[in-house]
Design a protein around this motif. Structure first.
Motif, PDB file in Angstrom:
ATOM      1  N   THR A 145     -26.957 -14.982  34.025  1.00 23.83           N
ATOM      2  CA  THR A 145     -25.740 -15.441  33.363  1.00 23.83           C
ATOM      3  C   THR A 145     -24.758 -16.050  34.365  1.00 23.83           C
ATOM      4  O   THR A 145     -24.315 -17.186  34.194  1.00 23.83           O
ATOM      5  CB  THR A 145     -25.037 -14.281  32.620  1.00 23.83           C
ATOM      6  N   GLY A 146     -24.426 -15.290  35.407  1.00 23.52           N
ATOM      7  CA  GLY A 146     -23.434 -15.765  36.365  1.00 23.52           C
ATOM      8  C   GLY A 146     -22.027 -15.597  35.822  1.00 23.52           C
ATOM      9  O   GLY A 146     -21.837 -15.156  34.684  1.00 23.52           O
ATOM     10  N   ASP A 147     -21.048 -15.960  36.652  1.00 22.71           N
ATOM     11  CA  ASP A 147     -19.653 -15.892  36.200  1.00 22.71           C
ATOM     12  C   ASP A 147     -19.333 -17.068  35.284  1.00 22.71           C
ATOM     13  O   ASP A 147     -18.588 -16.931  34.324  1.00 22.71           O
ATOM     14  CB  ASP A 147     -18.700 -15.929  37.397  1.00 22.71           C
ATOM     15  N   VAL A 193     -27.347 -15.267  43.255  1.00 20.55           N
ATOM     16  CA  VAL A 193     -26.927 -15.806  41.958  1.00 20.55           C
ATOM     17  C   VAL A 193     -27.519 -14.971  40.830  1.00 20.55           C
ATOM     18  O   VAL A 193     -26.843 -14.635  39.865  1.00 20.55           O
ATOM     19  CB  VAL A 193     -27.341 -17.289  41.812  1.00 20.55           C
ATOM     20  N   SER A 194     -28.803 -14.646  40.966  1.00 21.11           N
ATOM     21  CA  SER A 194     -29.412 -13.796  39.949  1.00 21.11           C
ATOM     22  C   SER A 194     -30.353 -12.789  40.613  1.00 21.11           C
ATOM     23  O   SER A 194     -30.652 -12.895  41.804  1.00 21.11           O
ATOM     24  CB  SER A 194     -30.196 -14.648  38.947  1.00 21.11           C
ATOM     25  N   SER A 232     -25.859 -22.261  36.779  1.00 17.48           N
ATOM     26  CA  SER A 232     -25.184 -20.959  36.788  1.00 17.48           C
ATOM     27  C   SER A 232     -24.403 -20.819  38.094  1.00 17.48           C
ATOM     28  O   SER A 232     -24.931 -21.102  39.171  1.00 17.48           O
ATOM     29  CB  SER A 232     -26.245 -19.864  36.667  1.00 17.48           C
ATOM     30  N   ILE A 233     -23.137 -20.375  37.999  1.00 22.35           N
ATOM     31  CA  ILE A 233     -22.269 -20.261  39.185  1.00 22.35           C
ATOM     32  C   ILE A 233     -21.813 -18.810  39.325  1.00 22.35           C
ATOM     33  O   ILE A 233     -21.380 -18.193  38.344  1.00 22.35           O
ATOM     34  CB  ILE A 233     -21.033 -21.175  39.045  1.00 22.35           C
ATOM     35  N   VAL A 234     -21.941 -18.304  40.530  1.00 17.95           N
ATOM     36  CA  VAL A 234     -21.447 -16.945  40.803  1.00 17.95           C
ATOM     37  C   VAL A 234     -20.366 -17.031  41.875  1.00 17.95           C
ATOM     38  O   VAL A 234     -20.544 -17.690  42.898  1.00 17.95           O
ATOM     39  CB  VAL A 234     -22.594 -16.018  41.260  1.00 17.95           C
ATOM     40  N   TRP A 289     -18.644 -15.823  31.604  1.00 15.54           N
ATOM     41  CA  TRP A 289     -19.484 -14.694  31.181  1.00 15.54           C
ATOM     42  C   TRP A 289     -18.920 -14.035  29.925  1.00 15.54           C
ATOM     43  O   TRP A 289     -19.682 -13.485  29.126  1.00 15.54           O
ATOM     44  CB  TRP A 289     -19.660 -13.681  32.315  1.00 15.54           C
ATOM     45  N   LYS A 290     -17.597 -14.125  29.749  1.00 15.26           N
ATOM     46  CA  LYS A 290     -17.011 -13.507  28.550  1.00 15.26           C
ATOM     47  C   LYS A 290     -17.430 -14.246  27.285  1.00 15.26           C
ATOM     48  O   LYS A 290     -17.535 -13.642  26.216  1.00 15.26           O
ATOM     49  CB  LYS A 290     -15.485 -13.481  28.658  1.00 15.26           C
TER      50      LYS A 290
END
Lengths: 227, 407
Positions: free
Chosen positions: B54-56, B126-127, B220-222, B250-251
């Motif tokens: 998912t990531g942020d 990242v994941s 996907s960005i973390v 992510w929310k």
């Protein structure tokens, strides 16, 4: 001008359905520097009268004037202020604070008055010296005899420079020799400092020491003798 | 001298003082320790949620979020990334992926799952797959037909490393695309369901199989500091406002997790109040006993000229000292007990299958948050003093005459 004036004081206590007239139309005037005793049998109203003079209890009718202050015009906070600065108390059962040493008990009143720490300690020690307890500064009440505890109580009552000291049967829990020793201390303070002492008592020795004897009976003044 | 008197007074009856302190210690301990345990569970759910692809922040081609098909893809991810690079905090990481529903089968079994095409080098941090391979090897960027699958899937398919798996999906022309992949590695994830859900191939081979050129399904960005995700997402949206790329946090993607975390914060306050109410009865009771025992003394103090407010204050000082001592000891106990289990975690593997339903791992690592500790301490100290006011008022209201008659 009297230091204490009691004008037409009545006090009635309610016990269930029964009304007890503890004081009936009391008129009394006490001059500054007096060494006076209020005597009478149990239930005659001695302690009630002393409580009225001390502002611990208020009359149903009449007024009490101490050092020019009319109790009928004062609220509880003002009465507390007056007690703190102008009235000293000595109780029959000493009533020292058990967790404080002798010198700390004497200091405590001055703490309430806002006296500085160093001055408090100096005055408390000097007062204990005066009542003959210079060796007992740091003893707690439980480590003192009854006579010594009562002397601490006298020191506590005097140290705040009050106008009057009210002593409710101060010798009742002491043997005669110790009681006489205590009376001598109080008499000396009366003479030296011109502090007014008012006792409630039924101890003959206290009556003998007193310069004035007010006899109460059934809540009324039966006799008032100046010696 | 007031403090000295209060200190001596509270030790007049050591047993009673110790009883109140124990109540406070247990209260604070349960507040902090259990909250840290629950915080650990929530954080674990959050970390699992973020790290399970998912990531942020996530970028999708417009339409993909509602219909996750290969038809909606980002055709030139490199140019997108260079466009948004300035909006990302310096320690951000990102990975572009191809993600498509597929059917995996071998001679014995077949199952629906998700084929994920990844740049292996980009996934670390990242994941979970970046560091998740535990057997065999990780796929490389150039692998054409290599695949990494989860341990649980490996067992379910009764296969092993070196064997083949057929993956079938729909390509960009809506035709069936099918390809045989060789299992080169096995990964472990915190959740068994994850191990069964995802198989990983190189991005290059997935693109080739699906015929989508350089296109990807998602970026996907973390962000190292998770708190910055909202501001970063806003900045990215501003940059991409004229493109057909949608930005999600992510929310947006994990609404259940978001709701759970919000409910949890309310639950902490409720939990503190429940513990406090139980504690308060003990405090009030014991302080009342202490006050009634000393009524004569309070009467004496009033006779000496002590004002009711000062008597109230002296009783509150005594309560305050007991509360502070209890709070300090309770904090030490809570920190000590949390630290004891924080390193190794609490193993709840016996309940693991149940926990998976809510996205939790089988081991919980309690986590103490400063805010939780402060709140617990404030609740106990402030409300503790508030309930002590009742016995203090009782003491301050008694008249000297009543008090002297008190035996």
């Amino acid at each position: 001008m009297p230091i204490v004036e009691v004008n037409g004081v009545d006090k009635v206590y309610q016990q269930g359905d029964i009304e007890i007239h503890a004081l009936k139309d009391i008129h009394l005037s006490i001059a500054p520097g007096s060494f006076a005793a209020i005597a009478g049998p149990s239930g005659s109203g001695k302690t009630t009268l002393l409580n009225m003079i001390g502002g611990l209890d208020l009359p149903d009718h009449g007024d009490v004037i101490v050092d020019g202050c009319h109790f009928s015009e004062m609220n509880q906070s003002q009465l507390a202020e007056l007690r703190l600065n102008r009235i000293g108390f000595v109780f029959q059962s000493y009533n020292l604070i058990p967790v404080l040493s002798a010198v700390e008990n004497v200091e405590y009143v001055m703490l309430l008055q806002g006296v500085e720490k160093v001055e408090r300690r100096e005055r408390a020690m000097a007062m204990l010296d005066e009542v003959g307890l210079s060796e007992k500064y740091h003893n707690r009440p439980s480590e003192l005899s009854g006579g010594q505890q009562q002397r601490v109580a006298v020191a506590r009552a005097i140290v705040s420079n009050p106008a009057i000291v009210l002593a409710d049967e101060p010798t009742a829990n002491l043997d005669s020799k110790t009681g006489e020793g205590l009376l001598k201390i109080m008499a000396a303070m009366n003479e030296k400092r011109n502090v007014t002492f008012i006792f409630s008592t039924h101890d003959k020795m206290v009556m003998d020491y007193a310069h004035r004897l007010v006899l109460l009976r059934d809540g009324m003044i039966a006799d008032d003798e100046f010696k | 001298m007031e403090l000295l008197l209060a200190w001596r007074n509270i030790w007049r009856n050591p047993r009673r003082t110790v009883i109140i302190m124990i109540a406070v210690i247990i209260g604070i301990w349960t507040m902090i320790a259990l909250t840290s345990l629950m915080r650990g569970m929530v954080n674990d759910m959050f970390e699992n949620g973020i790290s399970t692809l998912t990531g942020d922040i996530k970028l999708y081609a417009s339409g993909y979020h509602n219909d996750p098909s290969i038809e909606y893809r980002i055709d030139d991810p490199n140019s997108v990334m260079s466009e948004i690079a300035k909006a990302l905090p310096y320690d951000s990481k990102y990975a572009a992926r191809v993600r498509v529903n597929a059917i995996a089968s071998n001679a014995r079994h077949s199952i629906g799952l998700t084929l994920v095409g990844i740049d292996p080098d980009k996934e670390a941090g990242v994941s979970f797959i970046g560091n998740g391979v535990v057997g065999g090897r990780m796929i490389s960027e150039d692998d054409n037909n290599a695949i990494v699958i989860g341990q649980a899937l490996l067992e379910k398919f009764e296969t092993r490393i070196g064997h083949k798996l057929i993956l079938m999906s729909q390509d960009s022309q809506n035709e069936i695309a099918s390809r045989a992949f060789k299992i080169v590695g096995v990964y472990r994830a915190k959740l068994q369901s994850t191990e069964k859900q995802y198989v990983f191939a190189s991005k290059h081979s997935a693109q080739k199989m699906l015929g989508i050129g350089n296109g990807v399904s998602e970026i996907s960005i973390v962000i190292n500091d998770h708190e910055k995700y909202e501001q970063t997402a806003q900045n990215i949206r501003a940059i991409l406002k004229n493109s057909d790329i949608e930005v999600y946090t992510w929310k947006d993607l994990l609404p259940m997790l978001k709701a759970y975390m919000e409910i949890f914060d309310g639950f902490v306050v409720l939990w503190y109040l429940v513990v406090f109410v139980a504690m308060a009865f003990g405090i009030v009771n014991t302080m009342l006993m202490a006050v009634f025992e000393r009524m004569r003394e309070f009467g004496l103090l009033k006779a000496l000229g002590m004002k009711p407010s000062l008597i109230l204050r002296s009783v509150l000082i005594e309560s305050g000292i007991i509360l502070i001592m209890g709070v300090i000891a309770g904090n030490l106990l809570a920190f000590g007990s949390v630290m004891m289990v924080a390193a190794t975690g609490i193993d709840l593997s016996a309940l693991a299958s149940g926990f998976e339903y809510v996205g939790m791992s089988s081991a919980i690592y309690p986590e103490i948050l400063l805010n939780d500790v402060l709140l617990a301490n404030v609740v106990v100290l402030v409300l503790g003093l508030a309930v002590s006011t009742y016995p203090a008022v009782k003491a301050s209201r008694i008249t000297p005459v009543e008090a002297m008659a008190h035996t």
